[in-house]
Design a protein around this motif. Structure first.
Motif, PDB file in Angstrom:
ATOM      1  N   VAL A   8       0.842  -1.205   0.000  1.00  0.00           N
ATOM      2  CA  VAL A   8       0.000   0.000   0.000  1.00  0.00           C
ATOM      3  C   VAL A   8       0.872   1.248   0.000  1.00  0.00           C
ATOM      4  N   ALA A   9       1.909   1.262   0.835  1.00  0.00           N
ATOM      5  CA  ALA A   9       2.800   2.423   0.904  1.00  0.00           C
ATOM      6  C   ALA A   9       3.523   2.645  -0.419  1.00  0.00           C
ATOM      7  N   ALA A  10       3.986   1.572  -1.057  1.00  0.00           N
ATOM      8  CA  ALA A  10       4.704   1.686  -2.326  1.00  0.00           C
ATOM      9  C   ALA A  10       3.791   2.190  -3.439  1.00  0.00           C
ATOM     10  N   VAL A  11       2.566   1.662  -3.508  1.00  0.00           N
ATOM     11  CA  VAL A  11       1.615   2.101  -4.541  1.00  0.00           C
ATOM     12  C   VAL A  11       1.211   3.550  -4.297  1.00  0.00           C
ATOM     13  N   ALA A  12       1.011   3.913  -3.052  1.00  0.00           N
ATOM     14  CA  ALA A  12       0.647   5.297  -2.720  1.00  0.00           C
ATOM     15  C   ALA A  12       1.761   6.252  -3.142  1.00  0.00           C
ATOM     16  N   ALA A  28       4.055   5.737  -5.484  1.00  0.00           N
ATOM     17  CA  ALA A  28       4.194   5.733  -6.937  1.00  0.00           C
ATOM     18  C   ALA A  28       3.055   6.469  -7.637  1.00  0.00           C
ATOM     19  N   SER A  29       1.857   6.446  -7.034  1.00  0.00           N
ATOM     20  CA  SER A  29       0.691   7.041  -7.686  1.00  0.00           C
ATOM     21  C   SER A  29       0.346   8.439  -7.185  1.00  0.00           C
ATOM     22  N   GLY A  30       0.933   8.842  -6.070  1.00  0.00           N
ATOM     23  CA  GLY A  30       0.612  10.145  -5.499  1.00  0.00           C
ATOM     24  C   GLY A  30      -0.715  10.156  -4.751  1.00  0.00           C
ATOM     25  N   ALA A  43      -4.704   5.626   2.481  1.00  0.00           N
ATOM     26  CA  ALA A  43      -6.092   5.237   2.749  1.00  0.00           C
ATOM     27  C   ALA A  43      -6.839   4.953   1.440  1.00  0.00           C
ATOM     28  N   ALA A  44      -6.601   5.800   0.433  1.00  0.00           N
ATOM     29  CA  ALA A  44      -7.263   5.601  -0.865  1.00  0.00           C
ATOM     30  C   ALA A  44      -6.780   4.321  -1.529  1.00  0.00           C
TER      31      ALA A  44
END
Length: 95
Positions: free
Chosen positions: A12-16, A18-20, A24-25
């Motif tokens: 979750v932290a890595a995707v957040a 990378a995606s900005g 939580a989203a």
């Protein structure tokens, strides 16, 4: 085998990052994705994300087995399993 692993929190932290998006989203998006995949595979729908993954419900026939502690013959009921297949992009990334 892999020397490293990535748990859900780290994913979750890595995707957040990378995606900005906020963590939580991303977390709620992953929840929705897994919920939808589980629901649709449970219905027998094959889900394909071209190049990445596919999920498919498979049928297992009834069969004879043995109780490992007693050695007694038992009948194992028919049931369902899930087959997850890697796509070409995921296979290429693993090389």
């Amino acid at each position: 085998m892999a020397d490293k692993s990535l748990n859900r929190t780290e994913l979750v932290a890595a995707v957040a990052a990378a995606s900005g998006q906020s963590q939580a989203a991303v977390n709620s998006t992953l929840d929705a994705l897994f919920s939808t995949v589980a629901e649709e595979v449970g219905k027998g729908t094959k889900i394909t994300i071209p190049g990445w993954l596919s999920f498919e419900r498979t049928h297992r026939a009834a069969r004879a087995g043995r109780n490992p502690s007693t050695g007694e013959a038992i009948q194992i009921a028919a049931g369902y399993g899930v087959k997850v297949s890697a796509g070409s992009k995921l296979k290429a990334a693993a090389k």
